[in-house]
Design a protein around this motif. Structure first.
Motif, short mmCIF file in Angstrom:
data_model
loop_
_atom_site.label_atom_id
_atom_site.label_comp_id
_atom_site.label_asym_id
_atom_site.label_seq_id
_atom_site.Cartn_x
_atom_site.Cartn_y
_atom_site.Cartn_z
N ARG A 86 1.63 26.07 -47.70
CA ARG A 86 0.47 25.66 -46.97
C ARG A 86 0.60 24.15 -46.84
NH1 ARG A 86 -5.02 24.36 -50.15
NH2 ARG A 86 -6.34 23.92 -48.20
N ILE A 87 0.66 23.60 -45.63
CA ILE A 87 0.61 22.30 -45.26
C ILE A 87 -0.77 21.93 -45.43
CG2 ILE A 87 1.11 20.43 -43.57
CD1 ILE A 87 3.60 20.95 -44.86
N LEU A 88 -1.16 20.75 -46.03
CA LEU A 88 -2.40 19.98 -45.86
C LEU A 88 -2.40 18.73 -45.36
CD1 LEU A 88 -5.32 20.66 -46.56
CD2 LEU A 88 -4.98 19.61 -48.87
N ALA A 89 -2.82 18.55 -44.24
CA ALA A 89 -2.73 17.13 -43.49
C ALA A 89 -3.89 16.43 -44.02
CB ALA A 89 -2.52 17.44 -41.91
N VAL A 90 -3.60 15.34 -44.62
CA VAL A 90 -4.84 14.49 -45.07
C VAL A 90 -4.53 13.04 -44.44
CG1 VAL A 90 -6.00 13.36 -47.02
CG2 VAL A 90 -4.94 15.85 -47.06
N ASN A 91 -5.61 12.32 -44.05
CA ASN A 91 -5.59 11.09 -43.62
C ASN A 91 -6.33 10.01 -44.56
OD1 ASN A 91 -4.72 9.21 -41.14
ND2 ASN A 91 -6.78 8.61 -41.74
N ALA A 92 -5.86 9.20 -44.93
CA ALA A 92 -6.66 8.06 -45.70
C ALA A 92 -6.31 6.64 -45.33
CB ALA A 92 -6.63 8.47 -47.26
N PRO A 93 -7.31 5.78 -45.66
CA PRO A 93 -6.79 4.27 -45.56
C PRO A 93 -5.85 3.85 -46.47
CG PRO A 93 -9.11 4.56 -45.98
CD PRO A 93 -8.52 5.96 -46.20
N PRO A 94 -4.84 2.99 -46.06
CA PRO A 94 -3.48 2.76 -46.72
C PRO A 94 -3.65 2.46 -48.28
CG PRO A 94 -3.56 1.82 -44.42
CD PRO A 94 -4.86 2.18 -44.68
N THR A 95 -4.36 1.72 -48.42
CA THR A 95 -4.70 1.08 -49.82
C THR A 95 -5.38 2.28 -50.92
OG1 THR A 95 -4.73 -0.94 -49.09
CG2 THR A 95 -5.38 -0.89 -51.42
N PHE A 96 -6.17 2.85 -50.27
CA PHE A 96 -6.64 3.88 -51.02
C PHE A 96 -5.81 5.14 -51.11
CE2 PHE A 96 -8.85 7.96 -51.30
CZ PHE A 96 -10.20 7.97 -52.00
N ALA A 97 -5.00 5.24 -50.23
CA ALA A 97 -3.80 6.29 -50.54
C ALA A 97 -2.96 6.07 -51.37
CB ALA A 97 -3.36 6.79 -49.05
N ALA A 98 -2.37 4.76 -51.37
CA ALA A 98 -1.34 4.51 -52.17
C ALA A 98 -1.87 4.31 -53.64
CB ALA A 98 -0.89 3.18 -51.60
N ARG A 99 -3.21 3.91 -53.81
CA ARG A 99 -3.40 3.41 -55.27
C ARG A 99 -4.37 4.34 -55.74
NH1 ARG A 99 -2.87 -1.74 -57.28
NH2 ARG A 99 -1.54 -3.03 -55.96
N TRP A 100 -5.23 5.19 -55.21
CA TRP A 100 -5.87 6.35 -55.75
C TRP A 100 -5.59 7.60 -55.68
CZ3 TRP A 100 -8.91 10.31 -55.07
CH2 TRP A 100 -10.09 10.74 -56.03
N LEU A 101 -5.23 7.98 -54.14
CA LEU A 101 -5.02 9.24 -53.88
C LEU A 101 -3.64 9.87 -54.25
CD1 LEU A 101 -6.12 12.10 -52.21
CD2 LEU A 101 -5.04 11.05 -50.31
N VAL A 102 -2.65 9.14 -53.91
CA VAL A 102 -1.48 9.82 -54.12
C VAL A 102 -0.93 9.74 -55.88
CG1 VAL A 102 1.06 9.26 -54.03
CG2 VAL A 102 -0.32 9.18 -51.79
N PRO A 103 -1.34 8.88 -56.47
CA PRO A 103 -1.02 8.85 -57.99
C PRO A 103 -1.88 10.16 -58.52
CG PRO A 103 -1.58 6.76 -57.61
CD PRO A 103 -1.86 7.60 -56.11
N ARG A 104 -2.74 11.01 -57.99
CA ARG A 104 -3.60 11.99 -58.71
C ARG A 104 -3.18 13.18 -57.80
NH1 ARG A 104 -6.70 7.30 -59.04
NH2 ARG A 104 -8.24 7.26 -60.74
N LEU A 105 -2.43 13.18 -56.89
CA LEU A 105 -2.05 14.52 -56.36
C LEU A 105 -1.26 15.56 -57.20
CD1 LEU A 105 -0.70 13.31 -52.66
CD2 LEU A 105 -2.95 14.14 -53.37
N SER A 106 -0.65 15.03 -58.02
CA SER A 106 -0.05 15.90 -58.96
C SER A 106 -0.97 16.80 -59.76
CB SER A 106 0.99 15.28 -60.04
OG SER A 106 0.27 14.06 -60.96
#
Length: 287
Positions: A86-106
């Motif tokens: 399943r591909i989940l396409a998500v868009n987020a502001p750059p800094t929010f994505a790098a510093r909050w979202l991506v570290p929590r995806l695991s």
């Protein structure tokens, strides 16, 4: 022809475009000529041994790039679906994505191991019907045409110090009035609003250094160029490592908030991910 046009525009050279596409220079020229015939306007002009796009070519290139990006994204989604993923396409502001979202995806992937993320970082409000996106994080007001906006969290900013300023004693807000400050171009009134909240009159509201993005602002503060106003959630790692500290815990609530935008016609596509984000914020607030 569209691929050839994009490649030629990127290289500014028909021969190099041909090498990338495994075509001869004459084949590239023929395809560009056929495309110009269809459009009825020239797309390139020769300037000192190079080819550069005309005004029509530049406008056309932006549309072609969007079409090719959409095609690539569609192929990724279709291919993954065929493999049971399943591909989940998500868009987020750059800094929010790098510093909050991506570290929590695991944490999300532990419960949804078949999910494959397609993360983008567009800043604008785009059309979900022409963009391969299941969910977007939006900072501002809950307004997004063709989408349902769900409240995620508010934003609180606090004064932050780094570098040589870590050892500076700050007793109250007045100590920061004449101190070097870092401003963010996209939010020019933050310091003025914070001092108003602290009931301190600021004589020079624009004094200091200016940076366009939060990521640059964080680095400027970390290097000791001045005090910055930053949301805690963007600097969790730096605070934990002691690279940054909050000299005065006087938070300022901004007028805008974070919202989760999902397309009206397929809001269920990312419902579980939306619920996971809300739970993650509730467990560990962004403020």
């Amino acid at each position: 022809m569209l691929l050839t046009f994009e490649c030629a525009a990127r290289h500014g050279n028909f021969t190099r475009a041909g090498e990338e596409l495994a075509l001869t220079q004459s084949a590239v020229s023929r395809q560009i000529r056929d495309l110009e015939t269809q459009i009825g306007k020239p797309l390139f002009e020769r300037v000192r041994g190079r080819v550069v796009t005309t005004q029509t070519g530049r406008a056309f290139l932006a549309e072609v790039e969007a079409l090719l990006d959409m095609a690539n994204s569609t192929m990724r989604h279709v291919t993954a679906g065929g493999q049971g993923e399943r591909i989940l396409a998500v868009n987020a502001p750059p800094t929010f994505a790098a510093r909050w979202l991506v570290p929590r995806l695991s944490g999300y992937l532990k419960h949804h191991p078949q999910t494959r993320f397609d993360i983008s970082t567009r800043r604008d409000v785009f059309d979900f019907t022409t963009t391969q996106c299941d969910l977007a994080i939006h900072f501002g007001q809950p307004i997004w045409p063709g989408a349902v906006c769900t409240y995620l969290c508010s934003e609180l900013v606090v004064p932050v110090a780094g570098g040589a300023l870590l050892n500076t004693v700050v007793r109250d807000a007045r100590d920061l009035a004449e101190a070097p400050k870092i401003h963010q171009t996209e939010r020019p009134h933050l310091w003025a609003d914070w001092f108003k909240r602290a009931e301190v009159e600021l004589s020079s509201p624009n004094e200091g250094h200016w940076f366009e993005q939060f990521s640059l602002t964080i680095e400027a503060v970390r290097s000791g160029l001045g005090y910055g106003l930053l949301p805690r959630y963007l600097i969790e790692s730096e605070l934990a490592r002691g690279e940054l500290q909050i000299p005065l815990d006087i938070p300022l609530s901004t007028d805008n908030a974070y919202y989760i935008a999902t397309p009206e016609d397929r809001a269920d596509a990312a419902r579980d991910f939306r619920d996971w984000m809300i739970a993650a914020v509730s467990f560990r607030p962004l403020a």
